[in-house]
Design a protein around this motif. Structure first.
Motif, PDB file in Angstrom:
ATOM      1  N   LEU A 360       2.599   0.161   5.572  1.00 15.52           N
ATOM      2  CA  LEU A 360       4.050   0.335   5.513  1.00 15.52           C
ATOM      3  C   LEU A 360       4.639  -0.337   4.272  1.00 15.52           C
ATOM      4  O   LEU A 360       5.608   0.160   3.686  1.00 15.52           O
ATOM      5  CB  LEU A 360       4.681  -0.229   6.787  1.00 15.52           C
ATOM      6  CG  LEU A 360       4.289   0.505   8.078  1.00 15.52           C
ATOM      7  CD1 LEU A 360       4.913  -0.173   9.287  1.00 15.52           C
ATOM      8  CD2 LEU A 360       4.701   1.977   8.020  1.00 15.52           C
ATOM      9  N   VAL A 361       4.068  -1.487   3.878  1.00 17.88           N
ATOM     10  CA  VAL A 361       4.518  -2.136   2.641  1.00 17.88           C
ATOM     11  C   VAL A 361       4.257  -1.216   1.447  1.00 17.88           C
ATOM     12  O   VAL A 361       5.120  -1.026   0.580  1.00 17.88           O
ATOM     13  CB  VAL A 361       3.807  -3.491   2.447  1.00 17.88           C
ATOM     14  CG1 VAL A 361       4.048  -4.026   1.038  1.00 17.88           C
ATOM     15  CG2 VAL A 361       4.286  -4.505   3.485  1.00 17.88           C
ATOM     16  N   ALA A 362       3.051  -0.649   1.393  1.00 22.61           N
ATOM     17  CA  ALA A 362       2.717   0.268   0.297  1.00 22.61           C
ATOM     18  C   ALA A 362       3.640   1.475   0.293  1.00 22.61           C
ATOM     19  O   ALA A 362       4.080   1.940  -0.772  1.00 22.61           O
ATOM     20  CB  ALA A 362       1.256   0.706   0.424  1.00 22.61           C
ATOM     21  N   LEU A 363       3.956   1.981   1.488  1.00 28.06           N
ATOM     22  CA  LEU A 363       4.838   3.140   1.587  1.00 28.06           C
ATOM     23  C   LEU A 363       6.235   2.794   1.063  1.00 28.06           C
ATOM     24  O   LEU A 363       6.844   3.581   0.325  1.00 28.06           O
ATOM     25  CB  LEU A 363       4.921   3.592   3.043  1.00 28.06           C
ATOM     26  CG  LEU A 363       5.714   4.877   3.321  1.00 28.06           C
ATOM     27  CD1 LEU A 363       5.094   6.055   2.575  1.00 28.06           C
ATOM     28  CD2 LEU A 363       5.752   5.158   4.812  1.00 28.06           C
ATOM     29  N   ASP A 364       6.737   1.614   1.432  1.00 25.18           N
ATOM     30  CA  ASP A 364       8.061   1.199   0.954  1.00 25.18           C
ATOM     31  C   ASP A 364       8.081   1.055  -0.562  1.00 25.18           C
ATOM     32  O   ASP A 364       9.127   1.255  -1.202  1.00 25.18           O
ATOM     33  CB  ASP A 364       8.447  -0.142   1.582  1.00 25.18           C
ATOM     34  CG  ASP A 364       8.859  -0.009   3.040  1.00 25.18           C
ATOM     35  OD1 ASP A 364       8.977   1.130   3.519  1.00 25.18           O
ATOM     36  OD2 ASP A 364       9.055  -1.059   3.695  1.00 25.18           O
ATOM     37  N   ASP A 367       3.759   3.710  -3.007  1.00 28.82           N
ATOM     38  CA  ASP A 367       2.340   3.969  -3.225  1.00 28.82           C
ATOM     39  C   ASP A 367       1.788   4.692  -1.999  1.00 28.82           C
ATOM     40  O   ASP A 367       1.218   4.090  -1.089  1.00 28.82           O
ATOM     41  CB  ASP A 367       1.589   2.655  -3.455  1.00 28.82           C
ATOM     42  CG  ASP A 367       0.158   2.888  -3.929  1.00 28.82           C
ATOM     43  OD1 ASP A 367      -0.359   3.995  -3.723  1.00 28.82           O
ATOM     44  OD2 ASP A 367      -0.446   1.935  -4.469  1.00 28.82           O
ATOM     45  N   GLU A 368       1.973   6.009  -1.976  1.00 28.09           N
ATOM     46  CA  GLU A 368       1.608   6.799  -0.800  1.00 28.09           C
ATOM     47  C   GLU A 368       0.101   6.878  -0.609  1.00 28.09           C
ATOM     48  O   GLU A 368      -0.390   7.002   0.520  1.00 28.09           O
ATOM     49  CB  GLU A 368       2.211   8.196  -0.904  1.00 28.09           C
ATOM     50  CG  GLU A 368       3.739   8.185  -0.862  1.00 28.09           C
ATOM     51  CD  GLU A 368       4.321   9.584  -0.900  1.00 28.09           C
ATOM     52  OE1 GLU A 368       3.568  10.530  -1.246  1.00 28.09           O
ATOM     53  OE2 GLU A 368       5.521   9.734  -0.587  1.00 28.09           O
ATOM     54  N   VAL A 369      -0.664   6.803  -1.705  1.00 25.38           N
ATOM     55  CA  VAL A 369      -2.128   6.863  -1.588  1.00 25.38           C
ATOM     56  C   VAL A 369      -2.638   5.633  -0.838  1.00 25.38           C
ATOM     57  O   VAL A 369      -3.413   5.743   0.108  1.00 25.38           O
ATOM     58  CB  VAL A 369      -2.782   6.967  -2.980  1.00 25.38           C
ATOM     59  CG1 VAL A 369      -4.302   6.880  -2.853  1.00 25.38           C
ATOM     60  CG2 VAL A 369      -2.377   8.279  -3.656  1.00 25.38           C
ATOM     61  N   GLU A 370      -2.196   4.440  -1.286  1.00 25.50           N
ATOM     62  CA  GLU A 370      -2.636   3.226  -0.586  1.00 25.50           C
ATOM     63  C   GLU A 370      -2.091   3.207   0.839  1.00 25.50           C
ATOM     64  O   GLU A 370      -2.781   2.785   1.771  1.00 25.50           O
ATOM     65  CB  GLU A 370      -2.169   1.960  -1.310  1.00 25.50           C
ATOM     66  CG  GLU A 370      -2.664   0.696  -0.593  1.00 25.50           C
ATOM     67  CD  GLU A 370      -2.210  -0.605  -1.218  1.00 25.50           C
ATOM     68  OE1 GLU A 370      -2.537  -1.661  -0.648  1.00 25.50           O
ATOM     69  OE2 GLU A 370      -1.555  -0.564  -2.268  1.00 25.50           O
ATOM     70  N   ALA A 371      -0.850   3.661   1.026  1.00 23.28           N
ATOM     71  CA  ALA A 371      -0.263   3.675   2.362  1.00 23.28           C
ATOM     72  C   ALA A 371      -1.124   4.501   3.312  1.00 23.28           C
ATOM     73  O   ALA A 371      -1.423   4.069   4.438  1.00 23.28           O
ATOM     74  CB  ALA A 371       1.157   4.232   2.299  1.00 23.28           C
ATOM     75  N   GLU A 372      -1.550   5.696   2.856  1.00 19.26           N
ATOM     76  CA  GLU A 372      -2.378   6.542   3.724  1.00 19.26           C
ATOM     77  C   GLU A 372      -3.713   5.867   4.030  1.00 19.26           C
ATOM     78  O   GLU A 372      -4.190   5.875   5.173  1.00 19.26           O
ATOM     79  CB  GLU A 372      -2.617   7.903   3.056  1.00 19.26           C
ATOM     80  CG  GLU A 372      -3.485   8.823   3.905  1.00 19.26           C
ATOM     81  CD  GLU A 372      -3.716  10.184   3.269  1.00 19.26           C
ATOM     82  OE1 GLU A 372      -4.620  10.911   3.746  1.00 19.26           O
ATOM     83  OE2 GLU A 372      -2.996  10.520   2.282  1.00 19.26           O
ATOM     84  N   THR A 373      -4.319   5.240   3.017  1.00 22.92           N
ATOM     85  CA  THR A 373      -5.609   4.579   3.225  1.00 22.92           C
ATOM     86  C   THR A 373      -5.486   3.457   4.253  1.00 22.92           C
ATOM     87  O   THR A 373      -6.300   3.342   5.175  1.00 22.92           O
ATOM     88  CB  THR A 373      -6.122   3.996   1.897  1.00 22.92           C
ATOM     89  OG1 THR A 373      -6.303   5.064   0.960  1.00 22.92           O
ATOM     90  CG2 THR A 373      -7.442   3.258   2.105  1.00 22.92           C
ATOM     91  N   ARG A 374      -4.471   2.629   4.086  1.00 17.54           N
ATOM     92  CA  ARG A 374      -4.289   1.503   5.000  1.00 17.54           C
ATOM     93  C   ARG A 374      -3.991   1.979   6.420  1.00 17.54           C
ATOM     94  O   ARG A 374      -4.489   1.398   7.403  1.00 17.54           O
ATOM     95  CB  ARG A 374      -3.155   0.598   4.512  1.00 17.54           C
ATOM     96  CG  ARG A 374      -3.399  -0.056   3.164  1.00 17.54           C
ATOM     97  CD  ARG A 374      -4.524  -1.072   3.231  1.00 17.54           C
ATOM     98  NE  ARG A 374      -4.558  -1.911   2.029  1.00 17.54           N
ATOM     99  CZ  ARG A 374      -5.403  -2.901   1.820  1.00 17.54           C
ATOM    100  NH1 ARG A 374      -6.319  -3.168   2.738  1.00 17.54           N
ATOM    101  NH2 ARG A 374      -5.375  -3.614   0.714  1.00 17.54           N
ATOM    102  N   LEU A 375      -3.175   2.995   6.566  1.00 15.89           N
ATOM    103  CA  LEU A 375      -2.830   3.488   7.897  1.00 15.89           C
ATOM    104  C   LEU A 375      -4.037   4.138   8.582  1.00 15.89           C
ATOM    105  O   LEU A 375      -4.242   3.965   9.788  1.00 15.89           O
ATOM    106  CB  LEU A 375      -1.663   4.469   7.813  1.00 15.89           C
ATOM    107  CG  LEU A 375      -0.311   3.843   7.442  1.00 15.89           C
ATOM    108  CD1 LEU A 375       0.742   4.920   7.216  1.00 15.89           C
ATOM    109  CD2 LEU A 375       0.149   2.875   8.529  1.00 15.89           C
TER     110      LEU A 375
END
Length: 429
Positions: A360-364, A367-375
């Protein structure tokens, strides 16, 4: 002159001469004859160490030398109990002495205090389960018929041995009895409410935890209870040396109260955490951050502090403090830097939560790529741990991200996979 009305110096002189000792005899090896002379003449007041030295050389107790008469056994026992609570040692001796003079309450309190030692105390935590149960049974017998506030340490010890569900039952029953009996003892009420807040948090009952925490924090005293206890204990020693026995007894009671609260520091941390979570829910993020920061500080090196890091990171993220949030989340993963490396591993729940928050931090931050990976990692870890609530939250966040990027088939696949995991978990339960 009556012994009780002599000053310490005159008493030292009388006892020394009665035993045929010179000032040098009394002084050596730790002091000088000149020091003894200055004490006997009243020009100096002996320190606690000097008083102990003189008492040993003169063959009397320290209290008798200081006061001119033996101290009431109850005061001596209270001193011994409080000093044991301060140092984490000597409980067995206190219990034995209390039994010898017929003081069942202090005997029981000493036994129960020995069960509540921190693992970093000098004596360490008692690990022999059979011995723990024997001490509990003995304490229960000794406290039978005593007023409920005096039995609260027994309730806490029993709850400590119980499952979360049964511990909540014991503590709720004690809370009801305190209320029905009109007991206003703040220490008893604080102990029960703070312990309930901790147990409610364990059970996932955040609303009830916040209510109990509010009651406890209203009763919590200021300052570090260990330092407060040490201050009262020092005051008690000084008061007793001045023959103010009643005032010394009051100070000892305050010291015992403080050290009991010190044993409840994990519960106090849980109270701050529970209230912080409630404040986060209501949108008071600044107050939530303050409470969660305090919880983290009180937990210290305990694993729960890492869990609080994730709570606090969520607050910082919602405040827009992304760097602070990310730093806290990475700190929470210090002990589990590669949880995905073990396909069969089930990491602690806070690790799952940390991965979701990192997404969620990456999404905010865009950085949608990292956000998807983390989720996706959070989904995998939640499934391994059978953490259905976290799984649902991670799958929901991932689905929202994929839908926002117009990857509808990927979103549908993620939701389908998540539902299959949830079905498996629910079936296993």
């Amino acid at each position: 002159m009556d012994d009780a009305h002599e000053d310490v110096g005159r008493r030292v002189h009388r006892l020394r001469t009665a035993r045929g000792l010179t000032q040098r005899d009394l002084a050596e090896p730790n002091y000088t004859a000149g020091y003894v002379s200055s004490v006997e003449s009243g020009r100096r007041t002996p320190s606690g160490d000097a008083l102990r030295h003189f008492a040993a050389r003169l063959g009397v107790s320290e209290d008798e030398l200081a006061l001119g008469r033996p101290v009431d056994p109850a005061i001596e026992l209270e001193f011994a109990l409080v000093e044991a609570m301060a140092t984490g040692t000597g409980f067995a001796t206190v219990a034995q002495n209390a039994a010898a003079v017929g003081d069942p309450r202090r005997q029981a309190w000493a036994l129960l205090a020995s069960l509540n030692l921190r693992t970093d105390s000098p004596a360490g935590r008692l690990t022999d389960q059979a011995d723990r149960l024997r001490r509990l049974d003995t304490a229960a017998r000794l406290l039978a018929g005593e007023p409920l506030p005096d039995r609260i340490p027994l309730v806490l010890a029993r709850a400590d041995q119980a499952t979360t569900e049964y511990a909540i039952h014991l503590l709720e029953k004690a809370r009801e009895e305190l209320s029905a009996g009109g007991h206003l003892d703040p220490d008893a009420r604080y102990a029960v409410h703070s312990s309930l807040a901790a147990r409610y948090l364990q059970a996932g009952a955040d609303d009830r935890a916040a209510e109990a925490a509010g009651e406890a924090l209203a009763l919590a005293g200021p300052g570090d209870p260990v330092a407060v206890g040490a201050g009262h204990l020092a005051a008690a020693r000084a008061l007793l040396a001045a023959r103010r026995v009643t005032d010394a007894a009051v100070a000892l009671g305050q010291a015992r109260s403080a050290y009991r609260r010190a044993a409840l520091l994990p519960a106090l941390a849980a109270c701050f955490r529970a209230r912080g979570r409630r404040l986060r829910t209501t949108g008071d993020l600044s107050s939530a951050a303050a409470d969660l920061t305090r919880a983290r500080q009180v937990y210290g090196d305990a694993e729960e502090a890492l869990d609080v890091c994730v709570d606090l990171a969520e607050v910082h993220r919602r405040q827009g403090h992304h760097a602070a949030a990310r730093a806290l989340l990475l700190e929470s993963l210090t002990d589990h830097p590669h949880p995905l490396a073990d396909p069969a591993g089930a990491p602690p729940l806070y690790v799952v939560r940390a991965y979701r928050e990192l997404g969620l931090v990456a999404l905010d931050q865009g950085d949608e790529v990292e956000a998807e990976t983390r989720l996706r990692d959070a989904v995998t870890l939640a499934a391994r741990r059978n953490a259905r609530h976290e799984l649902a939250r991670a799958v929901g966040a991932l689905g929202d991200l994929l839908t926002a990027r117009n990857r509808l088939s990927d979103a549908a696949e993620a939701l389908k996979s998540g539902l299959l995991h949830l079905e498996r978990i629910l079936h296993a339960e």
